[in-house]
Scaffold this motif. Structure first.
Motif, PDB file in Angstrom:
ATOM      1  N   HIS A   3       0.843  -1.196   0.000  1.00 44.10           N
ATOM      2  CA  HIS A   3       0.000   0.000   0.000  1.00 44.10           C
ATOM      3  C   HIS A   3       0.876   1.242   0.000  1.00 44.10           C
ATOM      4  CE1 HIS A   3      -3.512  -2.424   0.500  1.00 44.10           C
ATOM      5  NE2 HIS A   3      -3.006  -2.996   1.575  1.00 44.10           N
ATOM      6  N   ARG A   4       0.525   2.174  -0.846  1.00 43.99           N
ATOM      7  CA  ARG A   4       1.302   3.403  -0.977  1.00 43.99           C
ATOM      8  C   ARG A   4       0.587   4.604  -0.389  1.00 43.99           C
ATOM      9  NH1 ARG A   4       6.456   2.521  -2.634  1.00 43.99           N
ATOM     10  NH2 ARG A   4       6.567   3.133  -4.775  1.00 43.99           N
ATOM     11  N   SER A   5      -0.680   4.423   0.048  1.00 46.05           N
ATOM     12  CA  SER A   5      -1.419   5.582   0.525  1.00 46.05           C
ATOM     13  C   SER A   5      -2.686   5.158   1.241  1.00 46.05           C
ATOM     14  CB  SER A   5      -1.789   6.472  -0.658  1.00 46.05           C
ATOM     15  OG  SER A   5      -2.667   5.745  -1.508  1.00 46.05           O
ATOM     16  N   LEU A   6      -3.273   6.122   1.905  1.00 45.41           N
ATOM     17  CA  LEU A   6      -4.596   5.975   2.491  1.00 45.41           C
ATOM     18  C   LEU A   6      -5.283   7.311   2.318  1.00 45.41           C
ATOM     19  CD1 LEU A   6      -6.682   4.396   4.255  1.00 45.41           C
ATOM     20  CD2 LEU A   6      -5.612   5.504   6.208  1.00 45.41           C
ATOM     21  N   VAL A   7      -6.383   7.307   1.613  1.00 43.05           N
ATOM     22  CA  VAL A   7      -7.166   8.514   1.401  1.00 43.05           C
ATOM     23  C   VAL A   7      -8.355   8.451   2.349  1.00 43.05           C
ATOM     24  CG1 VAL A   7      -8.583   9.785  -0.251  1.00 43.05           C
ATOM     25  CG2 VAL A   7      -6.500   8.655  -1.014  1.00 43.05           C
ATOM     26  N   VAL A   8      -8.583   9.520   3.084  1.00 42.36           N
ATOM     27  CA  VAL A   8      -9.704   9.554   4.026  1.00 42.36           C
ATOM     28  C   VAL A   8     -10.701  10.600   3.560  1.00 42.36           C
ATOM     29  CG1 VAL A   8     -10.405   9.953   6.410  1.00 42.36           C
ATOM     30  CG2 VAL A   8      -8.197   8.882   5.932  1.00 42.36           C
ATOM     31  N   LEU A   9     -11.951  10.165   3.413  1.00 44.22           N
ATOM     32  CA  LEU A   9     -13.041  11.060   3.039  1.00 44.22           C
ATOM     33  C   LEU A   9     -14.073  11.052   4.159  1.00 44.22           C
ATOM     34  CD1 LEU A   9     -13.552   9.910  -0.658  1.00 44.22           C
ATOM     35  CD2 LEU A   9     -12.287  11.910   0.143  1.00 44.22           C
ATOM     36  N   ARG A  10     -14.427  12.216   4.635  1.00 44.31           N
ATOM     37  CA  ARG A  10     -15.445  12.336   5.679  1.00 44.31           C
ATOM     38  C   ARG A  10     -16.793  12.556   5.010  1.00 44.31           C
ATOM     39  NH1 ARG A  10     -15.448  16.777  10.545  1.00 44.31           N
ATOM     40  NH2 ARG A  10     -17.476  16.194  11.387  1.00 44.31           N
ATOM     41  N   VAL A  11     -17.793  11.783   5.422  1.00 47.02           N
ATOM     42  CA  VAL A  11     -19.136  11.889   4.848  1.00 47.02           C
ATOM     43  C   VAL A  11     -20.150  12.087   5.968  1.00 47.02           C
ATOM     44  CG1 VAL A  11     -18.527  10.489   2.843  1.00 47.02           C
ATOM     45  CG2 VAL A  11     -19.516   9.377   4.837  1.00 47.02           C
ATOM     46  N   ASP A  12     -21.310  12.670   5.632  1.00 48.52           N
ATOM     47  CA  ASP A  12     -22.348  12.925   6.629  1.00 48.52           C
ATOM     48  C   ASP A  12     -23.137  11.671   6.977  1.00 48.52           C
ATOM     49  OD1 ASP A  12     -21.734  15.649   6.880  1.00 48.52           O
ATOM     50  OD2 ASP A  12     -23.043  16.182   5.214  1.00 48.52           O
ATOM     51  N   ASP A  13     -23.415  10.837   5.977  1.00 43.13           N
ATOM     52  CA  ASP A  13     -24.224   9.633   6.177  1.00 43.13           C
ATOM     53  C   ASP A  13     -23.499   8.459   5.532  1.00 43.13           C
ATOM     54  OD1 ASP A  13     -26.092   7.533   6.006  1.00 43.13           O
ATOM     55  OD2 ASP A  13     -27.777   8.917   5.754  1.00 43.13           O
ATOM     56  N   LEU A  14     -22.763   7.705   6.341  1.00 41.43           N
ATOM     57  CA  LEU A  14     -21.919   6.636   5.835  1.00 41.43           C
ATOM     58  C   LEU A  14     -22.722   5.565   5.090  1.00 41.43           C
ATOM     59  CD1 LEU A  14     -19.054   5.446   5.685  1.00 41.43           C
ATOM     60  CD2 LEU A  14     -19.529   4.300   7.864  1.00 41.43           C
ATOM     61  N   ASP A  15     -23.836   5.160   5.653  1.00 43.14           N
ATOM     62  CA  ASP A  15     -24.622   4.110   5.015  1.00 43.14           C
ATOM     63  C   ASP A  15     -25.135   4.553   3.640  1.00 43.14           C
ATOM     64  OD1 ASP A  15     -24.359   2.197   7.119  1.00 43.14           O
ATOM     65  OD2 ASP A  15     -25.823   3.350   8.264  1.00 43.14           O
ATOM     66  N   ALA A  16     -25.640   5.766   3.544  1.00 43.22           N
ATOM     67  CA  ALA A  16     -26.146   6.266   2.270  1.00 43.22           C
ATOM     68  C   ALA A  16     -25.018   6.393   1.242  1.00 43.22           C
ATOM     69  CB  ALA A  16     -26.840   7.618   2.469  1.00 43.22           C
ATOM     70  N   TYR A  17     -23.856   6.912   1.672  1.00 43.16           N
ATOM     71  CA  TYR A  17     -22.747   7.074   0.727  1.00 43.16           C
ATOM     72  C   TYR A  17     -22.218   5.728   0.272  1.00 43.16           C
ATOM     73  CZ  TYR A  17     -18.659   9.015  -1.547  1.00 43.16           C
ATOM     74  OH  TYR A  17     -17.709   9.342  -2.481  1.00 43.16           O
ATOM     75  N   CYS A  18     -22.139   4.761   1.189  1.00 43.34           N
ATOM     76  CA  CYS A  18     -21.699   3.419   0.799  1.00 43.34           C
ATOM     77  C   CYS A  18     -22.663   2.816  -0.224  1.00 43.34           C
ATOM     78  CB  CYS A  18     -21.581   2.511   2.026  1.00 43.34           C
ATOM     79  SG  CYS A  18     -20.132   2.876   3.042  1.00 43.34           S
ATOM     80  N   ALA A  19     -23.947   3.040  -0.054  1.00 46.22           N
ATOM     81  CA  ALA A  19     -24.927   2.548  -1.031  1.00 46.22           C
ATOM     82  C   ALA A  19     -24.704   3.205  -2.396  1.00 46.22           C
ATOM     83  CB  ALA A  19     -26.351   2.803  -0.528  1.00 46.22           C
ATOM     84  N   GLU A  20     -24.427   4.521  -2.400  1.00 44.14           N
ATOM     85  CA  GLU A  20     -24.139   5.218  -3.662  1.00 44.14           C
ATOM     86  C   GLU A  20     -22.890   4.654  -4.332  1.00 44.14           C
ATOM     87  OE1 GLU A  20     -23.877   9.481  -3.335  1.00 44.14           O
ATOM     88  OE2 GLU A  20     -25.523   9.516  -1.879  1.00 44.14           O
ATOM     89  N   VAL A  21     -21.819   4.498  -3.544  1.00 48.29           N
ATOM     90  CA  VAL A  21     -20.534   4.029  -4.074  1.00 48.29           C
ATOM     91  C   VAL A  21     -20.664   2.616  -4.644  1.00 48.29           C
ATOM     92  CG1 VAL A  21     -18.205   3.334  -3.369  1.00 48.29           C
ATOM     93  CG2 VAL A  21     -19.090   5.543  -2.666  1.00 48.29           C
ATOM     94  N   THR A  22     -21.308   1.729  -3.903  1.00 47.22           N
ATOM     95  CA  THR A  22     -21.462   0.362  -4.403  1.00 47.22           C
ATOM     96  C   THR A  22     -22.389   0.330  -5.615  1.00 47.22           C
ATOM     97  OG1 THR A  22     -23.179  -0.122  -2.758  1.00 47.22           O
ATOM     98  CG2 THR A  22     -20.905  -0.735  -2.212  1.00 47.22           C
ATOM     99  N   GLY A  23     -23.357   1.231  -5.663  1.00 48.81           N
ATOM    100  CA  GLY A  23     -24.236   1.330  -6.823  1.00 48.81           C
ATOM    101  C   GLY A  23     -23.503   1.787  -8.077  1.00 48.81           C
ATOM    102  N   ARG A  24     -22.378   2.463  -7.885  1.00 47.67           N
ATOM    103  CA  ARG A  24     -21.571   2.934  -9.024  1.00 47.67           C
ATOM    104  C   ARG A  24     -20.382   2.014  -9.288  1.00 47.67           C
ATOM    105  NH1 ARG A  24     -22.660   8.534  -6.701  1.00 47.67           N
ATOM    106  NH2 ARG A  24     -20.724   8.305  -5.548  1.00 47.67           N
ATOM    107  N   GLY A  25     -20.373   0.838  -8.676  1.00 46.11           N
ATOM    108  CA  GLY A  25     -19.334  -0.140  -8.982  1.00 46.11           C
ATOM    109  C   GLY A  25     -18.257  -0.322  -7.939  1.00 46.11           C
ATOM    110  N   GLY A  26     -18.270   0.441  -6.856  1.00 47.43           N
ATOM    111  CA  GLY A  26     -17.289   0.268  -5.804  1.00 47.43           C
ATOM    112  C   GLY A  26     -17.556  -1.002  -5.008  1.00 47.43           C
ATOM    113  N   VAL A  27     -16.509  -1.594  -4.463  1.00 41.15           N
ATOM    114  CA  VAL A  27     -16.633  -2.814  -3.670  1.00 41.15           C
ATOM    115  C   VAL A  27     -16.043  -2.548  -2.292  1.00 41.15           C
ATOM    116  CG1 VAL A  27     -15.987  -5.243  -3.477  1.00 41.15           C
ATOM    117  CG2 VAL A  27     -16.473  -4.256  -5.732  1.00 41.15           C
ATOM    118  N   LEU A  28     -16.884  -2.589  -1.278  1.00 36.60           N
ATOM    119  CA  LEU A  28     -16.394  -2.388   0.087  1.00 36.60           C
ATOM    120  C   LEU A  28     -15.602  -3.610   0.524  1.00 36.60           C
ATOM    121  CD1 LEU A  28     -19.582  -0.896   1.780  1.00 36.60           C
ATOM    122  CD2 LEU A  28     -17.581   0.340   0.937  1.00 36.60           C
TER     123      LEU A  28
END
Length: 130
Positions: free
Chosen positions: A71-96
């Motif tokens: 691993h060369r990095s860790l990017v941290v993003l702060r979000v207001d609603d983690l569950d909602a953002y995770c649903a958006e990200v996975t809906g766009r092809g991201g894999v938790l």
């Protein structure tokens, strides 16, 4: 002093560009889809995330034959609603790869990896530092 950006050195610039723009939904600064550099903004003021073509940076530093391992990095993003953002990200092809789950009593986190294996941590703060 303020953090201006986290810069990731990547081998496949186009694939990583699309991940940050399309999957995470970050706004590219210049639209340089083919690189060798682009800065993304998560919205609002503050720091951003930048992609840099790994080979270009190696040239700049005068390094030849360097291989990227681990691993060369860790990017941290702060979000207001983690569950909602995770649903958006996975809906766009991201894999938790982890979470959403509590990290401390103050925050919940989830993790995914971009196409180059860089770790992205999503944070939802439950309590602010007092």
């Amino acid at each position: 002093m303020e953090l201006a950006q986290v810069r990731l050195l990547v081998s496949d610039f186009g694939v990583c560009y699309r991940f940050y723009a399309e999957v995470l939904g970050l706004k590219p600064q210049a639209g340089a889809e083919h690189g060798p550099y682009e800065k993304f903004s998560p919205g609002g003021a503050g720091a951003g995330i930048a992609l840099q073509d790994r080979a270009v940076m190696a040239e700049v530093l005068g390094e030849v034959g360097e291989s990227a391992t681990g691993h060369r990095s860790l990017v941290v993003l702060r979000v207001d609603d983690l569950d909602a953002y995770c649903a958006e990200v996975t809906g766009r092809g991201g894999v938790l790869v982890h979470g959403p789950a509590p990290m401390t009593e103050r925050m919940r986190v989830a993790h995914l990896k971009d196409p180059e294996g860089n770790i992205v941590e999503l944070q939802e703060w439950l309590l602010l530092r007092g």
